[in-house]
Design a protein around this motif. Structure first.
Motif, PDB file in Angstrom:
ATOM      1  N   CYS A 114      65.935  26.064  28.446  1.00  0.00           N
ATOM      2  CA  CYS A 114      66.370  26.450  29.789  1.00  0.00           C
ATOM      3  C   CYS A 114      67.341  27.617  29.647  1.00  0.00           C
ATOM      4  O   CYS A 114      68.541  27.402  29.454  1.00  0.00           O
ATOM      5  N   PRO A 115      66.818  28.837  29.721  1.00  0.00           N
ATOM      6  CA  PRO A 115      67.708  30.002  29.581  1.00  0.00           C
ATOM      7  C   PRO A 115      68.823  29.973  30.625  1.00  0.00           C
ATOM      8  O   PRO A 115      68.619  29.548  31.761  1.00  0.00           O
ATOM      9  N   MET A 116      69.994  30.425  30.233  1.00  0.00           N
ATOM     10  CA  MET A 116      71.152  30.390  31.130  1.00  0.00           C
ATOM     11  C   MET A 116      70.923  31.224  32.386  1.00  0.00           C
ATOM     12  O   MET A 116      71.408  30.849  33.458  1.00  0.00           O
ATOM     13  N   ASP A 117      70.176  32.324  32.298  1.00  0.00           N
ATOM     14  CA  ASP A 117      69.935  33.113  33.511  1.00  0.00           C
ATOM     15  C   ASP A 117      69.107  32.317  34.521  1.00  0.00           C
ATOM     16  O   ASP A 117      69.343  32.393  35.726  1.00  0.00           O
ATOM     17  N   PHE A 118      68.166  31.506  34.039  1.00  0.00           N
ATOM     18  CA  PHE A 118      67.394  30.652  34.938  1.00  0.00           C
ATOM     19  C   PHE A 118      68.293  29.579  35.547  1.00  0.00           C
ATOM     20  O   PHE A 118      68.236  29.302  36.749  1.00  0.00           O
ATOM     21  N   ASN A 120      71.453  29.766  36.067  1.00  0.00           N
ATOM     22  CA  ASN A 120      72.319  30.415  37.054  1.00  0.00           C
ATOM     23  C   ASN A 120      71.594  30.608  38.387  1.00  0.00           C
ATOM     24  O   ASN A 120      72.181  30.408  39.444  1.00  0.00           O
ATOM     25  N   VAL A 121      70.322  30.989  38.345  1.00  0.00           N
ATOM     26  CA  VAL A 121      69.527  31.128  39.571  1.00  0.00           C
ATOM     27  C   VAL A 121      69.409  29.777  40.262  1.00  0.00           C
ATOM     28  O   VAL A 121      69.589  29.669  41.486  1.00  0.00           O
ATOM     29  N   GLU A 124      72.714  28.954  41.902  1.00  0.00           N
ATOM     30  CA  GLU A 124      72.956  29.800  43.084  1.00  0.00           C
ATOM     31  C   GLU A 124      72.136  29.321  44.274  1.00  0.00           C
ATOM     32  O   GLU A 124      72.631  29.283  45.398  1.00  0.00           O
TER      33      GLU A 124
END
Length: 166
Positions: A114-118, A120-121, A124
């Motif tokens: 689970c990439p951190m950018d995903f 974060n989305v 949000e």
């Protein structure tokens, strides 16, 4: 004129029910420990920071940042935080038939990157208080569940399991 219909849209679609029972952004310390947990719901953990140990009859592992974990309903496990852990979590049921959870036949937990950018989305969208944010979040969660299902379940065996119910 010719119209082709798809039976799964009539039958299974209308019976597939995803219910979020509890959710949250959790920060815990060494007091976050529970032996021999068995829940009537699935747990989905997205680890943000920290680490915790996770044990079952099959062995011992670590919850780590950058991964999401699916713990199926009815699975017996223990966990303990070694220092501090921060996670986003969902407790949910996914039923094809009332009282029959889709993940309950799984014999153990599952993990996926689970990439951190995903993540974060996802967070949000969870914070938004709008219908479009809710629809976006729902689509993201359904896609996560689809990924776990697709990557961890042999659908041939699975259909045999549910054949007696459906």
């Amino acid at each position: 004129m010719n119209i082709k219909t798809f039976s799964s849209l009539n039958d299974a679609w209308n019976n597939l029910d995803l219910t979020i029972l509890e959710h949250g952004l959790f920060t815990g310390d060494r007091t976050w420990r529970h032996p021999d947990m068995v829940s009537p719901f699935n747990r989905l953990y997205f680890i943000i920071d920290g680490e915790a140990s996770f044990a079952s009859k099959q062995g011992c592992w670590a919850f780590q940042p950058g991964y999401m974990y699916l713990i199926p309903a009815g699975f017996c496990f223990s966990y303990a935080c070694t220092s501090v852990i921060r996670k986003f979590y969902l407790h949910f049921n996914l039923e094809l038939l009332p009282g029959v959870d889709l993940f309950s036949p799984l014999p153990t937990f599952r993990s996926l990157p689970c990439p951190m950018d995903f993540l974060n989305v996802l967070l949000e969208e969870a914070k938004k208080e709008s219908l479009s944010g809710l629809l976006s979040l729902k689509a993201l969660i359904w896609d996560i569940i689809r990924r776990f299902f697709q990557e961890t379940v042999d659908e041939t065996d699975y259909l045999h399991y549910f054949q007696g119910f459906y």
